[in-house]
Design a protein around this motif. Structure first.
Motif, PDB file in Angstrom:
ATOM      1  N   LEU A 192       0.961   4.656  -2.122  1.00  0.00           N
ATOM      2  CA  LEU A 192       0.905   5.985  -1.499  1.00  0.00           C
ATOM      3  C   LEU A 192       2.061   6.845  -1.996  1.00  0.00           C
ATOM      4  CD1 LEU A 192      -0.864   7.279   0.700  1.00  0.00           C
ATOM      5  CD2 LEU A 192       0.877   6.670   2.339  1.00  0.00           C
ATOM      6  N   ALA A 193       3.190   6.220  -2.244  1.00  0.00           N
ATOM      7  CA  ALA A 193       4.360   6.995  -2.639  1.00  0.00           C
ATOM      8  C   ALA A 193       4.377   7.281  -4.138  1.00  0.00           C
ATOM      9  CB  ALA A 193       5.636   6.264  -2.229  1.00  0.00           C
TER      10      ALA A 193
ATOM     11  N   GLY B 162      -3.927   4.700   1.297  1.00  0.00           N
ATOM     12  CA  GLY B 162      -3.754   5.108   2.693  1.00  0.00           C
ATOM     13  C   GLY B 162      -4.910   4.627   3.548  1.00  0.00           C
TER      14      GLY B 162
ATOM     15  N   LYS C 280      -3.493   7.340  -4.039  1.00  0.00           N
ATOM     16  CA  LYS C 280      -2.839   7.627  -2.758  1.00  0.00           C
ATOM     17  C   LYS C 280      -3.842   7.563  -1.609  1.00  0.00           C
ATOM     18  CE  LYS C 280       1.044  10.451  -4.183  1.00  0.00           C
ATOM     19  NZ  LYS C 280       1.659  11.759  -4.217  1.00  0.00           N
TER      20      LYS C 280
ATOM     21  N   PHE D 223       0.837  -1.207   0.000  1.00  0.00           N
ATOM     22  CA  PHE D 223       0.000   0.000   0.000  1.00  0.00           C
ATOM     23  C   PHE D 223       0.868   1.251   0.000  1.00  0.00           C
ATOM     24  CE2 PHE D 223      -3.432  -2.538   2.363  1.00  0.00           C
ATOM     25  CZ  PHE D 223      -3.935  -2.981   1.158  1.00  0.00           C
ATOM     26  N   PHE D 224       1.969   1.182   0.749  1.00  0.00           N
ATOM     27  CA  PHE D 224       2.826   2.356   0.831  1.00  0.00           C
ATOM     28  C   PHE D 224       3.420   2.695  -0.532  1.00  0.00           C
ATOM     29  CE2 PHE D 224       6.712   4.688   1.818  1.00  0.00           C
ATOM     30  CZ  PHE D 224       6.134   5.712   2.529  1.00  0.00           C
TER      31      PHE D 224
END
Lengths: 295, 613
Positions: free
Chosen positions: B356-357, B368, B364, B352-353
């Motif tokens: 997000l990045a 999150g 995003k 997931f990160f």
């Protein structure tokens, strides 16, 4: 070298962890116009407990006996992972900021089990409430950590601490995380460390059956857990300035903030605390949207 | 027959199949050993022989499902698996509950199979063959509308078997009702064949059509996570509790798979491979610890004859092996480091990160929020397993059966220790396993993984290359043990041996504690019941019996939660079906002429249908 830095960090922070609790208590007493106890009172308490005999319930199993060590091990391990003074110094040896969160969960899991282990109704009540609060805290904590980590494009706590600027989203996430810290360190308005009124206590109810050395370890672990959260707030969320002096000032500021918050509001009853935590979740979601928008 | 199977070699052993074979093997071996002790004394020799035959047929049919490379054979194997598992669900035929559970299971599983058949037949119409390579080729030229339709059919079909919400209804009935070693296979492995189906048919054959496919799976998965764990918290039947956790964990697995599909569509191959690794890793982890937990629950059931947690307690003293291994499973499913459940949840969060990045604004926020859902799920699961372990194994026995419980025989202990050891190993040895899974994921997603490396050496996981993001479960585990041991040693040498007095539980000075005063599972879950009351709709029934005007003789208090899905979806649907069936009765008048007329009409319709399409 890296190992040495970690060992020094753990030793120093473990040594000053009870002091922070003493300072917060002193701040609260001073605002209430009371003289209060010395800031070193937590040390006296620990020394007293370490010297005492232990009483263990006949119903308890090995879970009860092993829990203090699991709790202290998880707290100290988490402490060894937080970036202290020199944020750029990447001494990452076992994991990232998510590991810190999961490690603290390990200690709490065992504490909750030992609350049930003696068969005491208060212990069970404390376990139930502690797991309730902590599970509702999780999403706000995770999302605010993610937001700050996204600012640094990494979940490595040292790189987050080294990003050198504080964005708007990090400030909002920081407020959410402050509320999480209040809940996680058993402070008003979610819990009250000073109460021993059976019906309101959460953390204290869970450890009610502990005494002597085991209780000392658990209390020390609580102090350490508190400084872990404060350090994350000080260095990971607001990484402004470097050096030991700046760190100490930031920690004292957070302590003062927590102290002021504690005396300004009354403890909420358990199901109002849900609203408090929901608000921190909403804040963290807001931080997420702000960070996605690039601020 | 040549029409259906063109290829003489109908089994395939590509990395994905081999991976699923490994999952089947790792759980069925200890389950088989376990059943030696579990079936003994419980059943007659004839029934034990029948149980073994069914067990072997069940394992083989699952192995067939994940290895055939022909859709027609896949359906046969799938049906075989469903039928054999039905007979295993109703193995205890003397219980009325088993029959009911079996009926719900067989109906739901066939509804699912019907959707899968429909999807495969539509694909067949384009490919004119059932072989996987031919199907894959045909899907390249398929119009997007048809692809979407096939995806939805597969999602419902496989989703029913996997137990995603709201198709999970059969799972908490069927899994607990089977004998425990079968429950562990059904929850640990059988529902995973549906994940295999989704990966094989949707990702590998059909190809991810559009972004909303992955997003839909992610939304359904997060709902499954939360609904599964909240229902598990309310459940006090230990095996049903575990069954609800299967719903939750299938959700976590699908979070990885769905994220992978989203990343594929966003042209992010490395995150796609990583998310798939996270999903597959959680899949095998869940097989191990859920298998272990079901075996532990079976051991408790065999010792006490009960599944209701409120009648247990104190079993840790009588059953130390069961308790210790159950604790390992409980810690793993609660994602506590350094065990395997933690590693795969960490991987999912890192996937997931990556979104997000690197994603767009929408991605995003979505990723999150999903991280928040996963965190909440993890927290609630930990609370649930504090309840499950604490109420079942700790404190004082709450019934005579629990007080007289005995530890299980060697074969059962062996199976539990075996799975507990694997649970620990799969946590500590994460890096080598991720290396293997990188190849599996790459072959499933058709991405060359020769240059993709998510590990630093054999100890460290780094999703983005050296030094940036970093996890070493092995070092974490060693550090935890070292710190704990060092603290104990320091205290011992500095202060001497701790002087321990064994006495009654203090309980704020109430020294007459008995098992009636203990905190119960119902009480433990009360805060959650109140916090989620908008969804659980709890209600209570109280009954007072007065023996005089001033004094109550007895007071009973029962609390229930409303089964929302059953009450608002399945029961109305069932009523509607019965109503229609009642109306349909009219056309069955018994007249032979009329029936011949029906047959004629049917054939005519079919001819027209065949001609038109």
């Amino acid at each position: 070298m890296k190992i040495l830095i970690i060992i020094i960090q753990v030793a120093v922070l473990t040594a000053i962890a009870p002091l922070i609790s003493g300072i917060i208590r002193k701040i609260k007493n001073n605002i209430r116009m009371r003289r209060g106890t010395s800031v070193f009172q937590p040390y006296y308490n620990l020394a007293k407990l370490f010297a005492k005999n232990e009483v263990v319930s006949e119903n308890a199993s090995w879970i009860f006996r092993v829990t203090p060590f699991v709790v202290i091990a998880s707290a100290i391990f988490a402490l060894s992972l937080v970036p202290l003074v020199n944020a750029g110094n990447n001494v990452n040896y076992a994991g990232d900021i998510l590991l810190i969160m999961f490690t603290l969960m390990l200690g709490r899991f065992f504490l909750a089990l030992s609350g049930l282990d003696t068969g005491s109704a208060f212990g069970g009540m404390g376990s139930s409430r502690e797991m309730f609060i902590s599970s509702l805290v999780e999403p706000a904590m995770m999302i605010s950590i993610f937001v700050v980590a996204a600012n640094a494009s990494s979940t490595n706590q040292y790189l987050i601490a080294a990003r050198g600027h504080v964005s708007f989203s990090a400030i909002v996430a920081g407020i959410a995380l402050l509320m999480v810290t209040i809940a996680e360190t058993s402070r008003i308005p979610v819990d009250n460390q000073e109460t021993h009124l059976e019906l309101t206590m959460i953390h204290e109810a869970m450890v009610l059956e502990y005494s002597g050395r085991s209780l000392a370890l658990i209390e020390l672990a609580s102090h350490i857990k508190q400084i872990v959260f404060f350090t994350i707030l000080a260095n990971v969320i607001f990484p402004i300035g470097a050096g030991l002096a700046v760190y100490v000032v930031k920690i004292l500021m957070i302590s003062a903030m927590i102290g002021v918050i504690e005396i300004s509001i009354a403890k909420m009853r358990l199901f109002r605390a849900v609203d408090f935590l929901t608000f921190s979740l909403v804040l963290s979601m807001a931080a997420l949207v702000i960070s996605a928008a690039g601020l | 027959m040549g029409y259906f199977i063109n290829n003489t070699a109908f089994l395939s052993f590509d990395p994905l199949s081999v991976f699923f074979l490994a999952v089947i093997g790792l759980v069925s071996f200890p389950s088989a050993i376990y059943s030696i002790g579990y079936l003994k004394d419980h059943y007659s020799p004839q029934k034990i022989a029948l149980g073994w035959a069914l067990f072997i047929a069940f394992v083989l049919s699952m192995a067939l499902v994940v290895t055939v490379k022909n859709a027609f054979l896949f359906l046969i194997a799938w049906e075989l698996m469903s039928l054999v598992s039905y007979f295993l669900v109703v193995f205890d035929t003397e219980h009325e509950k088993s029959i009911k559970a079996g009926a719900i299971y067989i109906v739901m599983t066939h509804i699912g199979t019907a959707f899968i058949i429909a999807a495969i037949l539509i694909m067949f119409k384009y490919a004119h063959s059932f072989d996987f390579p031919a199907l894959k080729e045909a899907c390249l030229a398929m119009p997007p509308g048809i692809k979407n339709l096939i995806f939805i059919l597969f999602l419902i079909g496989f989703g029913t078997k996997a137990g995603i919400v709201p198709l999970h209804i059969w799972l908490p009935y069927a899994h607990p009702q089977a004998p425990s070693h079968i429950s562990s296979l059904m929850s640990g492995v059988m529902i995973k064949t549906a994940i295999y189906g989704i990966i094989r048919f949707v990702i590998m054959i059909l190809g991810v059509g559009s972004l909303w496919w992955g997003s839909a799976i992610l939304v359904i998965a997060s709902i499954s996570c939360l609904v599964g764990v909240i229902y598990a918290l309310m459940e006090h039947d230990i095996k049903r509790l575990l069954a609800y956790h299967s719903v939750e964990n299938i959700g976590i697995i699908l979070l990885g798979v769905g994220a992978s599909m989203v990343f594929m569509k966003l042209n992010m191959p490395i995150p796609a491979v990583f998310a798939m690794i996270a999903g597959l890793y959680h899949l095998i982890n869940h097989a191990l610890f859920k298998g272990l937990l079901f075996l532990g629950a079976g051991s408790v059931y065999k010792a006490t004859g009960k599944r209701n947690m409120e009648k247990m307690g104190g079993l840790i003293k009588a059953m130390p092996w069961t308790a210790a291994t159950f604790l390992v499973g409980a810690m793993a499913i609660s994602a506590l480091p350094p065990l395997n459940g933690f590693v795969s949840e960490w991987l999912t969060l890192q996937a997931f990160f990556m979104g997000l990045a690197g994603g767009t604004i929408g991605v995003k926020i979505f990723m999150g929020a999903l991280a928040g859902v996963l965190a909440l799920t993890g927290g609630l699961a930990a609370a649930c397993f504090v309840k499950a372990f604490g109420i079942t194994f700790l404190a004082m026995p709450r019934s005579k059966n629990a007080a007289e419980a005995k530890e299980s025989p060697f074969s059962m202990k062996f199976a539990m220790v075996f799975l507990a050891a694997l649970t620990i190993i799969f946590g500590l040895a994460a890096a080598p396993i991720i290396k293997i899974l990188t190849g599996v994921s790459g072959s499933a997603l058709a991405i060359d993984t020769a240059n993709i490396n998510f590990t630093l050496n054999n100890f460290i996981i780094t999703p983005q290359g050296a030094g940036n993001i970093y996890l070493s479960p092995l070092i974490a585990g060693m550090a935890l043990i070292f710190i704990g041991a060092a603290t104990a040693a320091t205290l011992y040498f500095a202060l001497g041996k701790s002087k321990v007095v064994i006495n009654k539980t203090w309980d704020c000075g109430y020294y007459k504690l008995n098992s009636r005063n203990e905190y119960t599972a119902t009480a433990f879950s009360k805060p959650f019941r109140i916090a989620f009351d908008f969804f659980l709709l709890p209600y209570r029934k109280t009954e007072k019996i007065w023996d005089s005007f001033y004094h109550t003789k007895s007071f009973t208090y029962e609390v229930y939660t409303t089964p929302v899905f059953k009450q608002y979806i399945y029961e109305p649907a069932l009523r509607a079906i019965l109503k229609i069936a009642n109306k349909m009765k009219k056309i069955q008048s018994g007249s032979m002429h009329l029936y011949i007329f029906y047959i004629f009409i049917t054939i005519l319709t079919l001819i027209i249908f065949m001609d038109r399409f």
